[in-house]
Design an enzyme around this catalytic site. Sequence first.
Site, mmCIF file in Angstrom:
data_model
loop_
_atom_site.group_PDB
_atom_site.id
_atom_site.type_symbol
_atom_site.label_atom_id
_atom_site.label_comp_id
_atom_site.label_asym_id
_atom_site.label_seq_id
_atom_site.Cartn_x
_atom_site.Cartn_y
_atom_site.Cartn_z
ATOM 1 N N GLN A 86 -3.186 7.549 -3.190
ATOM 2 C CA GLN A 86 -3.313 7.684 -1.730
ATOM 3 C C GLN A 86 -2.526 8.910 -1.268
ATOM 4 O O GLN A 86 -1.798 9.501 -2.059
ATOM 5 C CB GLN A 86 -2.785 6.412 -1.040
ATOM 6 C CG GLN A 86 -3.888 5.531 -0.489
ATOM 7 C CD GLN A 86 -3.394 4.429 0.419
ATOM 8 O OE1 GLN A 86 -2.247 4.026 0.363
ATOM 9 N NE2 GLN A 86 -4.273 3.918 1.271
ATOM 10 N N ASP B 80 -10.844 5.635 4.864
ATOM 11 C CA ASP B 80 -11.840 5.009 4.011
ATOM 12 C C ASP B 80 -13.306 5.348 4.310
ATOM 13 O O ASP B 80 -14.046 5.720 3.417
ATOM 14 C CB ASP B 80 -11.689 3.482 4.054
ATOM 15 C CG ASP B 80 -10.289 3.033 3.644
ATOM 16 O OD1 ASP B 80 -9.395 3.890 3.551
ATOM 17 O OD2 ASP B 80 -10.102 1.827 3.423
ATOM 18 N N TRP C 85 0.855 -1.200 0.000
ATOM 19 C CA TRP C 85 0.000 0.000 0.000
ATOM 20 C C TRP C 85 0.884 1.241 0.000
ATOM 21 O O TRP C 85 1.939 1.269 0.645
ATOM 22 C CB TRP C 85 -0.898 0.014 1.242
ATOM 23 C CG TRP C 85 -2.293 -0.482 0.978
ATOM 24 C CD1 TRP C 85 -3.421 0.278 0.809
ATOM 25 C CD2 TRP C 85 -2.735 -1.846 0.856
ATOM 26 N NE1 TRP C 85 -4.509 -0.525 0.581
ATOM 27 C CE2 TRP C 85 -4.121 -1.831 0.603
ATOM 28 C CE3 TRP C 85 -2.091 -3.077 0.919
ATOM 29 C CZ2 TRP C 85 -4.876 -2.990 0.422
ATOM 30 C CZ3 TRP C 85 -2.835 -4.232 0.744
ATOM 31 C CH2 TRP C 85 -4.210 -4.189 0.500
ATOM 32 N N ASN C 86 0.421 2.244 -0.711
ATOM 33 C CA ASN C 86 1.217 3.432 -0.986
ATOM 34 C C ASN C 86 1.688 4.183 0.271
ATOM 35 O O ASN C 86 2.896 4.241 0.552
ATOM 36 C CB ASN C 86 0.362 4.327 -1.902
ATOM 37 C CG ASN C 86 1.055 5.550 -2.403
ATOM 38 O OD1 ASN C 86 1.860 6.137 -1.695
ATOM 39 N ND2 ASN C 86 0.755 5.962 -3.616
ATOM 40 N N TRP C 87 0.756 4.760 1.018
ATOM 41 C CA TRP C 87 1.233 5.586 2.144
ATOM 42 C C TRP C 87 1.711 4.734 3.311
ATOM 43 O O TRP C 87 2.531 5.179 4.106
ATOM 44 C CB TRP C 87 0.250 6.687 2.525
ATOM 45 C CG TRP C 87 -1.029 6.405 3.253
ATOM 46 C CD1 TRP C 87 -1.858 5.332 3.114
ATOM 47 C CD2 TRP C 87 -1.644 7.257 4.245
ATOM 48 N NE1 TRP C 87 -2.954 5.474 3.923
ATOM 49 C CE2 TRP C 87 -2.859 6.639 4.632
ATOM 50 C CE3 TRP C 87 -1.302 8.480 4.824
ATOM 51 C CZ2 TRP C 87 -3.723 7.213 5.576
ATOM 52 C CZ3 TRP C 87 -2.168 9.045 5.758
ATOM 53 C CH2 TRP C 87 -3.353 8.415 6.127
ATOM 54 N N ASP C 88 1.249 3.506 3.389
ATOM 55 C CA ASP C 88 1.817 2.586 4.387
ATOM 56 C C ASP C 88 3.323 2.435 4.145
ATOM 57 O O ASP C 88 4.140 2.492 5.064
ATOM 58 C CB ASP C 88 1.192 1.187 4.278
ATOM 59 C CG ASP C 88 -0.286 1.163 4.636
ATOM 60 O OD1 ASP C 88 -1.069 1.784 3.900
ATOM 61 O OD2 ASP C 88 -0.653 0.531 5.634
ATOM 62 N N GLU D 256 -3.811 -2.164 14.299
ATOM 63 C CA GLU D 256 -4.051 -1.267 13.159
ATOM 64 C C GLU D 256 -4.546 0.085 13.663
ATOM 65 O O GLU D 256 -4.107 1.130 13.199
ATOM 66 C CB GLU D 256 -5.099 -1.909 12.230
ATOM 67 C CG GLU D 256 -5.327 -1.154 10.941
ATOM 68 C CD GLU D 256 -6.328 -1.848 10.016
ATOM 69 O OE1 GLU D 256 -6.932 -2.857 10.434
ATOM 70 O OE2 GLU D 256 -6.503 -1.367 8.879
ATOM 71 N N GLY E 43 -7.215 7.619 2.388
ATOM 72 C CA GLY E 43 -6.607 6.794 3.431
ATOM 73 C C GLY E 43 -7.525 6.685 4.642
ATOM 74 O O GLY E 43 -7.275 5.915 5.552
ATOM 75 N N TRP F 6 -12.424 4.528 10.699
ATOM 76 C CA TRP F 6 -12.104 5.955 10.690
ATOM 77 C C TRP F 6 -13.235 6.813 11.245
ATOM 78 O O TRP F 6 -13.286 8.009 11.004
ATOM 79 C CB TRP F 6 -11.757 6.406 9.266
ATOM 80 C CG TRP F 6 -10.448 5.840 8.803
ATOM 81 C CD1 TRP F 6 -10.258 4.716 8.052
ATOM 82 C CD2 TRP F 6 -9.131 6.349 9.064
ATOM 83 N NE1 TRP F 6 -8.921 4.491 7.839
ATOM 84 C CE2 TRP F 6 -8.209 5.480 8.440
ATOM 85 C CE3 TRP F 6 -8.648 7.452 9.770
ATOM 86 C CZ2 TRP F 6 -6.835 5.698 8.495
ATOM 87 C CZ3 TRP F 6 -7.279 7.662 9.825
ATOM 88 C CH2 TRP F 6 -6.392 6.790 9.193
HETATM 89 C C1 GLC Z 1 -7.081 0.767 5.055
HETATM 90 C C2 GLC Z 1 -6.769 2.181 5.540
HETATM 91 C C3 GLC Z 1 -5.742 2.812 4.636
HETATM 92 C C4 GLC Z 1 -4.505 1.927 4.577
HETATM 93 C C5 GLC Z 1 -4.854 0.482 4.212
HETATM 94 C C6 GLC Z 1 -3.680 -0.464 4.384
HETATM 95 O O1 GLC Z 1 -7.651 0.763 3.800
HETATM 96 O O2 GLC Z 1 -7.932 2.950 5.607
HETATM 97 O O3 GLC Z 1 -5.413 4.098 5.102
HETATM 98 O O4 GLC Z 1 -3.583 2.426 3.674
HETATM 99 O O5 GLC Z 1 -5.883 0.016 5.031
HETATM 100 O O6 GLC Z 1 -3.154 -0.413 5.678
#
Ligand code: GLC
Length: 421
Positions: free
Chosen positions: A101, A163, A33-36, A392, A161, A349
């Site tokens: 993201q 969701d 995953w991008n921002w992860d 998480e 991010g 969220w």
């Molecule tokens: C969920 C979160 C998102 C994150 C992904 C992977 O979709 O909302 O922010 O990048 O999980 O951890």
Amino acid sequence: MKQQTIDQAKAVMIKNDRGSYTVPTQGLYPFQWNWDSALSALGFAHFDEARAWTELETLFAHQWTDGMVPHIIFHEMDDGYFPGPEVWATNQTVPTSGITQPPVAGFAALRIFERAKDRKLATDKAHALLPRIHAWHKWFFANRDPQRTGLVAIIHPWESGRDNSVDWDKAFERVPTEGVSPFKRRDTNHANPDHRPTDEQYKRYIWLVQRFRTLGWDNTKLHDASPFQMVDPGFNAILIRACVDLAKLADELGEEEIAAQSRSMASKGIAALESLWSEEHCQYLCFDRAVGALVDSPSIGGILTAFAPIPDSRAQSLVQRIDTISENCSYLVPSHPPQEPQFEPLRYWRGPVWLIVNYMIADGLLIAGETDMAARIKQDCLKLINKSGFAEYYGPMNGEPCGGGSFTWTAAMVIEILEAS
Ligand code: GLC
């Protein structure tokens, strides 16, 4: 104690390491995953600089030719996740999703560069990444700000991010559910369904994917064609901060043009962010571009703006706002304030605390000189870890661990917070 926690966090990161990228957690999220990835790279940088750079390199190796960096890269097939590559059908060599993201990579690259002990490696890696990150930033303003307002819109809630934030509820009602091909969710096999988005929301998520797919994922068309166009202050703050940081990195590397263009995008964004300020809520709000109105939902998206170089007076107001929120919860900063009727303490969220968002808010507040609140937020992160492990996300009332366990970016943030203090 401190070293023991760092060692545990490292073990989580190593467990989720797939060599050239990390998965957010095993089972629930089996891809990159991008921002992860960008935030996790910060954690790696404390014990393996080369591995930190690799994480960013792998992400940008899958950048689209138009400049977009996708939100998921499906490196290895795994049918434990829905929607998989066949639903996205983006026609990339290594399959990816078709949306993006929050662009934290520019921020992460500068931070890793500044702290790097191996200067040669850092210079080489940063040099290679710089034009790619810049292309992504330019892509945002070209494709997601067609009227050149200075702020970009997301066209799918997953891009934020955050969701299932309350911020999207009203606008999301405009997204139809008819015509969605039947599907089976997989997330609820790995996590408590009461902590996840609802089935109704899932249908709308998939409707948007199908809509964009029929337009061939042509980013010059998607913004205007989407019934969901949302200007998220938190997302824009991340983009602005990334542009500011990329300008600094470009200065270091003697890339004057990238530096100048990045500064110009950032200053336009900072000025435009003011249009999202709400005196009533003492924070920024989302702007629903499809109907041209602010969204009356004072969520964490409007507080995450602290990450950008907003005026000091705004940062002070945000500190007051966080302080007010703290009167009704045990752990900062809930993704939706407990005072609001839509607050759900354990649902993703819509109330829970996320360490990555806390980290970015604290970082911005520290730069703005708001050291007490920054320290308070970081302390709460450590309390949550000690109580509930590397989850998480966490319930803001009792610190309950929620969602997936052994989570990569949670571990990375703990290393960041502990190593930097
Ligand atoms: C969920 C979160 C998102 C994150 C992904 C992977 O979709 O909302 O922010 O990048 O999980 O951890």
